[in-house]
Design an enzyme around this catalytic site. Structure first.
Site, mmCIF file in Angstrom:
data_model
loop_
_atom_site.group_PDB
_atom_site.id
_atom_site.type_symbol
_atom_site.label_atom_id
_atom_site.label_comp_id
_atom_site.label_asym_id
_atom_site.label_seq_id
_atom_site.Cartn_x
_atom_site.Cartn_y
_atom_site.Cartn_z
ATOM 1 N N LYS A 278 0.961 -1.224 0.045
ATOM 2 C CA LYS A 278 0.010 0.082 -0.274
ATOM 3 C C LYS A 278 0.845 1.215 0.092
ATOM 4 C CE LYS A 278 -3.927 -1.810 2.731
ATOM 5 N NZ LYS A 278 -5.080 -1.711 1.541
ATOM 6 N N ARG A 352 -9.863 -11.811 2.371
ATOM 7 C CA ARG A 352 -10.537 -13.015 1.736
ATOM 8 C C ARG A 352 -10.140 -14.295 1.885
ATOM 9 N NH1 ARG A 352 -10.865 -9.745 -3.892
ATOM 10 N NH2 ARG A 352 -10.741 -8.005 -2.401
HETATM 11 N N1 BES Z 1 -8.082 -3.931 4.431
HETATM 12 C C1 BES Z 1 -8.165 -3.575 2.996
HETATM 13 C C2 BES Z 1 -9.640 -3.060 2.734
HETATM 14 C C3 BES Z 1 -9.962 -1.543 3.184
HETATM 15 C C4 BES Z 1 -9.246 -0.540 2.699
HETATM 16 C C5 BES Z 1 -11.150 -1.274 4.175
HETATM 17 C C6 BES Z 1 -9.454 0.958 2.999
HETATM 18 C C7 BES Z 1 -11.184 -0.095 4.439
HETATM 19 C C8 BES Z 1 -10.419 0.918 3.923
HETATM 20 C C9 BES Z 1 -8.145 -4.861 2.051
HETATM 21 O O1 BES Z 1 -7.284 -5.607 2.603
HETATM 22 C C10 BES Z 1 -7.510 -4.736 1.040
HETATM 23 O O2 BES Z 1 -6.507 -3.923 0.835
HETATM 24 N N2 BES Z 1 -8.378 -4.606 -0.280
HETATM 25 C C11 BES Z 1 -8.053 -4.268 -1.376
HETATM 26 C C12 BES Z 1 -8.388 -5.160 -2.483
HETATM 27 C C13 BES Z 1 -7.824 -5.003 -3.824
HETATM 28 C C14 BES Z 1 -6.357 -5.266 -3.858
HETATM 29 C C15 BES Z 1 -8.583 -5.977 -4.764
HETATM 30 C C16 BES Z 1 -8.694 -2.924 -1.818
HETATM 31 O O3 BES Z 1 -9.818 -2.701 -1.348
HETATM 32 O O4 BES Z 1 -8.288 -2.169 -2.294
HETATM 33 ZN ZN ZN Z 2 -5.231 -5.489 2.154
#
Ligand code: BES
Ligand code: ZN
Ligand code: ZN
Length: 496
Positions: A278, A352
């Site tokens: 990230k 997931r």
């Molecule tokens: N924990 C995050 C989701 C999230 C991000 C929740 C910001 C609340 C605020 C999750 O693990 C994640 O990083 N999801 C990715 C999925 C993508 C790579 C398909 C996302 O949502 O960007």
């Molecule tokens: Zn994530």
């Protein structure tokens, strides 16, 4: 804060602050507020006119009684428009009044039962909302402040009611609010603690304590054990961190239970994204990625008090999502507990993966229903913002029950579609499934991935877009919101 009910008149309570109310655009106060006004010789009506106090929802006016009135100060809280008034407004007004009471350093507080006398709002609901709103509105997390760390706590809060036949219902409403308020407070504390405190081992310790206090059984598996059990998706995520992962299982049984519910909470104690790293901006709040686990654990901590007639299994596959010499790479293929193979094309879609193995584990136990709570997608935040959580699943009745349970405690959820045609998009060239696809509808795609492991078990999935906020809201200061705990408790309380 000790919350209780007292039978008597508002004008006779000795306290630092007495909370009464006013609907918008009302010039002549009636009901309990009118009675206090009369006892004060019309001082409240006079100040409403002088201050142009409009009674807007959550706005407060302070009146300083003269003479021998037993309350040192009176707080008039606005209830907004009478036609808009309901449970959520009641929660918000109570939160605002509680905050004002604390601000003026009131230690002993008494309050009118807002909403009493409004058709369709039973005393139980009013009392639950007044007490819960006060608890949620006055929450603060100050553990790491070495200065001004104790912000004037209210010590006693009394709801004052004249009629004797309402006292029992009001007490029951207070009791329910206390259970939910404690659980939400506990959830918020766990979210607000940084990831160097709330590790998987910390969550496992919390689970052991909850088990001891509520008569539950607790089993914790470490890395070697859950790898040997075949949880390859979860193990893949956990490989990137040297902070030890823990698979947590809590069980509650009731002799009259007719079914078993699995509650699964996403327990990523920090989400860096892994090698699909990230950016700083998106990483900063990722200590909140265990909010689902916190809500599930907090709900389990209420079972000793509510004792629902149902069996419950709580599962948390807790780990960090980090980078390190053993971390998985985008493109790696791993095998799940259910036997399906997964190409991990994005290591940031880790939730997931952990939930997929936990759901397969629940199915191996043989549960009748699965509810999972997870900070799963940024897409859900984009779709619904930070005041509404998404809900999806295969059991429409369960989804509607959960939405209704959330409404009663100020937790708003909105259903998103589990559009099965999109499952195609998760087909991989090299494995049975891949964990992400960029075609849009991110919250649905993530849910569909979990669905592959839930199978035919009736299921609801709550995507906690509102887990952590960076602006104050009426019912939550910035930081962890604690959404989910109240919904679960109200839902489980339907099995009484
Ligand atoms: N924990 C995050 C989701 C999230 C991000 C929740 C910001 C609340 C605020 C999750 O693990 C994640 O990083 N999801 C990715 C999925 C993508 C790579 C398909 C996302 O949502 O960007
Ligand atoms: Zn994530
Ligand atoms: Zn995550």
């Amino acid at each position: 804060m000790n919350i209780s009910v007292r039978q008597g008149s508002l004008a006779e309570v000795e306290c630092d602050a007495l909370i009464i109310n006013l609907f918008e655009a009302v010039k002549e106060p009636g009901g309990g507020t009118g009675a206090v006004d009369k006892a004060l010789g019309g001082a409240i009506a006079r100040q409403i006119a002088e201050d142009d106090f409009e009674g807007k929802l959550g706005k407060c006016m302070i009146v300083r009684p003269s003479g021998a009135f037993p309350a040192k100060k009176v707080i008039v809280v606005g209830l907004g428009k009478r036609e808009d008034f309901g449970n959520v407004e009641l929660l918000k007004a109570s939160a605002a009044a509680g905050r004002k009471a604390r601000k003026i350093k009131a230690v002993k507080v008494a309050s009118i039962l807002h909403g009493a006398g409004i058709a369709g709002l039973p005393s139980f609901d009013c009392a639950r909302a007044v007490a819960l709103g006060t608890i949620l509105g006055t929450y603060e997390f100050t553990r790491w402040k070495t200065e001004n760390g104790k912000p004037n706590p209210i010590e006693t809060f009394e709801i004052v009611e004249l009629s004797a036949d309402k006292i029992g219902d009001i007490q029951r409403g207070i009791d329910r609010a206390q259970i939910i308020g404690d659980a939400v407070t506990f959830t918020r504390d766990m979210i607000n603690e940084p990831s160097n405190v709330v590790t998987p081992a910390y969550l496992a310790d919390v689970a052991r304590t909850i088990a001891k206090d509520n008569g539950l059984t607790c089993k914790v598996m470490d890395r070697k054990e859950f790898e040997a059990a075949g949880m390859g998706l979860y193990a893949a995520v956990a490989r990137g961190s040297s902070v030890e992962p823990k698979f947590i299982e809590l069980r509650y049984t009731h002799p009259e239970a007719k079914k078993t519910i699995a509650l699964i909470g996403k327990g990523i104690t920090y989400d860096t994204g892994g090698y699909s790293l990230k950016t700083t901006e998106y990483m900063v709040n990722m200590k909140d990625d265990m909010s689902g686990a916190a809500a599930v654990l907090a709900a389990m901590s209420s079972l000793g008090a509510i004792k629902p007639k149902v069996n419950i299994v709580a599962l948390v596959a807790a780990t960090e999502n980090s980078i390190g010499p053993n971390a998985i790479h985008p493109g790696d293929v791993v095998k799940s507990l259910g036997g399906k193979t997964v190409e991990i094309n994005n290591t940031d879609a880790e939730g997931r993966l952990t939930l997929g193995d936990a759901a397969a584990y629940a199915n191996n136990i043989g549960v009748d229903e699965i509810i999972d709570l997870a900070t799963l997608t940024g897409a859900c935040v984009t779709a619904l913002g930070r005041e509404i959580a998404g809900i999806l699943g295969t059991d429409q009745k369960l989804i509607e029950q959960l939405i209704a349970a959330g409404k009663s405690c100020g937790e708003t959820m909105w259903q998103l579609p589990l559009f099965m045609d999109y499952k195609e998009q998760l087909k991989s060239d090299v494995a049975d499934l891949k964990n992400t696809e960029k075609g849009g509808a991110g919250a649905t795609i993530a849910a569909l991935f979990i669905h592959a492991f839930v199978g035919d078990t009736p299921w609801a999935h709550i995507d906690l877009s509102s887990a952590l906020i960076d602006k104050d809201r009426p019912l939550a200061k910035k930081g962890g919101v604690g959404i989910g705990a109240g919904t679960l408790i109200e839902y489980l309380a339907s099995y009484l």
